[in-house]
Scaffold this motif. Structure first.
Motif, mmCIF file in Angstrom:
data_model
loop_
_atom_site.group_PDB
_atom_site.id
_atom_site.type_symbol
_atom_site.label_atom_id
_atom_site.label_comp_id
_atom_site.label_asym_id
_atom_site.label_seq_id
_atom_site.Cartn_x
_atom_site.Cartn_y
_atom_site.Cartn_z
ATOM 1 N N ASP A 84 0.853 -1.196 0.000
ATOM 2 C CA ASP A 84 0.000 0.000 0.000
ATOM 3 C C ASP A 84 0.888 1.245 0.000
ATOM 4 O OD1 ASP A 84 -2.271 -1.619 0.325
ATOM 5 O OD2 ASP A 84 -2.127 -1.549 2.515
ATOM 6 N N VAL A 135 -12.142 -6.297 -0.519
ATOM 7 C CA VAL A 135 -13.399 -5.667 -0.089
ATOM 8 C C VAL A 135 -13.594 -4.432 -0.967
ATOM 9 C CG1 VAL A 135 -13.760 -6.364 2.314
ATOM 10 C CG2 VAL A 135 -12.051 -4.640 1.784
ATOM 11 N N GLY A 142 -14.236 -1.406 -0.267
ATOM 12 C CA GLY A 142 -14.033 -0.101 0.341
ATOM 13 C C GLY A 142 -13.672 -0.234 1.797
ATOM 14 N N VAL A 143 -13.607 0.900 2.481
ATOM 15 C CA VAL A 143 -13.371 0.893 3.918
ATOM 16 C C VAL A 143 -14.739 0.835 4.592
ATOM 17 C CG1 VAL A 143 -12.417 2.162 5.869
ATOM 18 C CG2 VAL A 143 -11.259 2.246 3.634
ATOM 19 N N TYR A 144 -14.888 -0.072 5.526
ATOM 20 C CA TYR A 144 -16.153 -0.275 6.218
ATOM 21 C C TYR A 144 -16.105 0.287 7.635
ATOM 22 C CZ TYR A 144 -18.260 -3.220 2.619
ATOM 23 O OH TYR A 144 -18.830 -3.665 1.458
ATOM 24 N N ASP A 161 -14.384 -4.205 10.460
ATOM 25 C CA ASP A 161 -13.979 -5.310 9.590
ATOM 26 C C ASP A 161 -15.201 -6.147 9.192
ATOM 27 O OD1 ASP A 161 -12.890 -7.482 8.355
ATOM 28 O OD2 ASP A 161 -11.321 -7.815 9.859
ATOM 29 N N MET A 192 -7.777 4.292 12.372
ATOM 30 C CA MET A 192 -8.312 2.950 12.085
ATOM 31 C C MET A 192 -7.151 2.001 11.753
ATOM 32 S SD MET A 192 -11.838 2.657 11.877
ATOM 33 C CE MET A 192 -12.493 1.773 10.475
ATOM 34 N N ALA A 220 -7.122 -1.970 11.800
ATOM 35 C CA ALA A 220 -7.821 -2.230 10.528
ATOM 36 C C ALA A 220 -6.776 -2.366 9.423
ATOM 37 C CB ALA A 220 -8.782 -1.091 10.209
ATOM 38 N N LYS A 221 -6.499 -3.586 9.005
ATOM 39 C CA LYS A 221 -5.323 -3.756 8.136
ATOM 40 C C LYS A 221 -5.601 -3.465 6.665
ATOM 41 C CE LYS A 221 -5.676 -8.601 7.068
ATOM 42 N NZ LYS A 221 -4.915 -9.744 6.631
ATOM 43 N N VAL A 222 -6.754 -2.878 6.377
ATOM 44 C CA VAL A 222 -7.100 -2.611 4.980
ATOM 45 C C VAL A 222 -6.089 -1.675 4.314
ATOM 46 C CG1 VAL A 222 -8.794 -0.839 5.627
ATOM 47 C CG2 VAL A 222 -9.005 -2.002 3.436
HETATM 48 P P1 ADP Z 1 -4.688 -6.869 0.456
HETATM 49 O O1 ADP Z 1 -4.120 -8.233 0.358
HETATM 50 O O2 ADP Z 1 -5.505 -6.482 -0.732
HETATM 51 O O3 ADP Z 1 -3.679 -5.829 0.815
HETATM 52 P P2 ADP Z 1 -5.596 -6.970 3.205
HETATM 53 O O4 ADP Z 1 -5.946 -8.334 3.677
HETATM 54 O O5 ADP Z 1 -4.280 -6.404 3.594
HETATM 55 O O6 ADP Z 1 -5.776 -6.925 1.619
HETATM 56 O O7 ADP Z 1 -6.728 -5.928 3.655
HETATM 57 C C1 ADP Z 1 -8.074 -6.149 3.333
HETATM 58 C C2 ADP Z 1 -8.808 -6.750 4.541
HETATM 59 O O8 ADP Z 1 -8.853 -5.788 5.587
HETATM 60 C C3 ADP Z 1 -10.254 -7.085 4.303
HETATM 61 O O9 ADP Z 1 -10.423 -8.376 3.758
HETATM 62 C C4 ADP Z 1 -10.882 -6.957 5.681
HETATM 63 O O10 ADP Z 1 -11.109 -8.210 6.306
HETATM 64 C C5 ADP Z 1 -9.838 -6.205 6.497
HETATM 65 N N1 ADP Z 1 -10.396 -5.048 7.190
HETATM 66 C C6 ADP Z 1 -10.209 -4.763 8.498
HETATM 67 N N2 ADP Z 1 -10.868 -3.672 8.842
HETATM 68 C C7 ADP Z 1 -11.513 -3.226 7.744
HETATM 69 C C8 ADP Z 1 -12.373 -2.121 7.482
HETATM 70 N N3 ADP Z 1 -12.702 -1.236 8.434
HETATM 71 N N4 ADP Z 1 -12.843 -1.960 6.225
HETATM 72 C C9 ADP Z 1 -12.514 -2.832 5.248
HETATM 73 N N5 ADP Z 1 -11.712 -3.892 5.444
HETATM 74 C C10 ADP Z 1 -11.210 -4.109 6.670
#
Ligand code: ADP
Ligand code: ASP
Ligand code: MG
Length: 417
Positions: A154, A175, A177-179, A182, A203, A208-210
């Motif tokens: 990222d 996903v 978007g950001v929710y 999780d 977050m 929140a690892k998004v």
């Molecule tokens: P990528 O491999 O695309 O980098 P990640 O696994 O690192 O994806 O990040 C996406 C994941 O982050 C989602 O599958 C979700 O479970 C998690 N996640 C945690 N908190 C949130 C949030 N607030 N909004 C969206 N996703 C979230």
């Protein structure tokens, strides 16, 4: 014509079929006449496997060699995506961090990007080439590959977007978007159309690892227009190529958000451990004496609670660290027992931290009290609390994590708005 950086995460490039789908997203933007650079992660699970191999080879290993191993996953996907794009008639070429170069500091395993030569990629745009860049990696001052910490692709993407002054940086993930929390834990979580940089920063740093925390910092500092969106959407569905309002969540300035809620989201971090020092001498300098050496040992101390001393002589000091750092922390504290002066040290792993985040908290009272009451109603015991202007973090026992997240999510009406 716009300049767009597109980043695809691990699940988005997990196999050849998904890489083909990713290539269609890229081709859509290229066909629309945009200048495109792409950043890829390793295939889902690959980095974990590589990390595990380094541990099996030796639990205590050289961080430079760790980087040589774990950076390889992104090299594979960059090459595979370039091949797939070429096969679709798109002029594409893969590049690794050192070739651009993406210059980092020397902190192998958790390096920070210091500088990116934007001219290199801008030249590629001029040639009509799509540069497919291996994420998560750069080159350190020691002339060796350095990785940026887990989730670092990222950061590669946002840093590249800043370096080439892109109009947009799209973070494609699993996903859409950001929710509000999780969605894997709370199916009632709602997608946010926009979230402010500050809230996203909280977050991300609270679990929140998004998005990797550093990527949000860079987006905020360099004002990169960053969208989180799904790679699983049909690349040719209506609206996918919308330049100003693509589907997904925009990370932006607070001022751009018209309807501000008091609470925006709930985050959680598992695998926290609590360490308590009992009967520590209550005198000036004692906190520095404890936390200085822990910091020097690279241990990330998070919540800190110091009790008010009853007799003015002794106090208890409690703090949290990631579970993986407990042994290291205990070793440091044991070594300092006589210098610090305490009775016993106790530790407990398997804790979680749940956090309530929202800019609206600045101007609303009672947000914390609502959380405490809701958790009490579910008989969830609170072990420690920390607050800042826009967040409340609560330490609880690990098995209650999901229940606590769902309870807090519903008490602030996040499932309803
Ligand atoms: P990528 O491999 O695309 O980098 P990640 O696994 O690192 O994806 O990040 C996406 C994941 O982050 C989602 O599958 C979700 O479970 C998690 N996640 C945690 N908190 C949130 C949030 N607030 N909004 C969206 N996703 C979230
Ligand atoms: N592949 C790396 C990781 O799993 C980087 C990333 O996916 O962003 O941490
Ligand atoms: Mg990620």
């Amino acid at each position: 014509m716009a300049r767009i950086v597109m980043k695809f995460g691990g699940t988005s490039v997990a196999d050849i079929a998904r890489i083909r789908n990713v290539a269609r997203h890229v081709k859509r933007e290229v066909d629309a006449g945009h200048e495109v650079a792409v950043v890829v992660s390793a295939m889902a699970g690959k980095t974990n496997e590589l990390v595990q191999w380094t541990r099996e080879a030796s639990p205590m290993h050289d961080a430079r060699e760790y980087d040589a191993v774990v950076a390889s996953g992104e090299q594979v996907t960059a090459g595979l995506l370039a091949i797939t794009l070429q096969n679709m008639g798109v002029h594409a070429r893969s590049w690794q961090g050192w070739q651009i170069p993406i210059k980092t500091d020397n902190a192998h395993g958790a390096a920070r990007i210091l500088d990116i030569d934007g001219a290199f990629l801008i030249k590629r745009f001029g040639e009509g080439q799509v540069a497919v860049v291996a994420g998560f990696q750069g080159i350190g001052p020691d002339n060796r590959i350095a990785t940026l910490g887990r989730g670092g692709s990222d950061t590669s993407a946002v840093a590249i977007a800043a370096a080439v002054k892109a109009d947009r940086c799209d973070i494609y993930t699993d996903v859409d978007g950001v929710y509000t929390t999780d969605p894997r834990i709370e199916p009632k979580a709602r997608r946010l159309a926009k979230i402010s940089f500050e809230e996203m920063l909280e977050m991300a740093s609270l679990g929140a690892k998004v998005l990797q925390v550093r990527s949000v910092e860079l987006a905020m500092v360099h004002r990169v227009r960053t969208f989180v969106r799904s790679s699983f959407d049909d690349p040719d569905a209506p609206g996918m190529g919308d330049l100003l309002n693509p589907p997904g969540t925009l990370i932006c300035d607070e001022e751009e958000i018209v309807e501000q809620q008091v609470v925006t989201g709930i985050a959680y971090a598992k695998d926290e451990a609590q360490i308590s020092l009992r009967r520590v001498g209550d005198r000036p300098g004692v906190a520095a004496g404890i936390f200085g050496p822990l910091a020097e040992a690279n241990i990330n101390v998070d919540m800190i609670v110091q009790n008010i001393s009853e007799d003015g002589k002794f106090t208890d000091m409690t703090f949290t660290v990631p579970s993986g750092d407990v042994d290291k922390a205990l070793a440091v504290l044991e070594r300092l027992k006589t210098t610090i002066g305490y009775d016993v040290v106790q530790s407990e792993a398997g804790m979680s931290k749940v956090s309530v985040i929202g800019i609206g908290m600045r101007s609303h009272a009672g947000v914390a009290a609502t959380a405490f009451k809701a958790l009490a109603d579910k008989s969830i015991n609170i072990r420690a609390i920390t607050t800042s202007e826009i967040k409340i973090s609560i330490l609880i026992d690990g098995p209650y994590t999901e229940l606590a997240v769902r309870t807090l999510h519903s008490i602030y009406g996040l499932d309803k708005q």
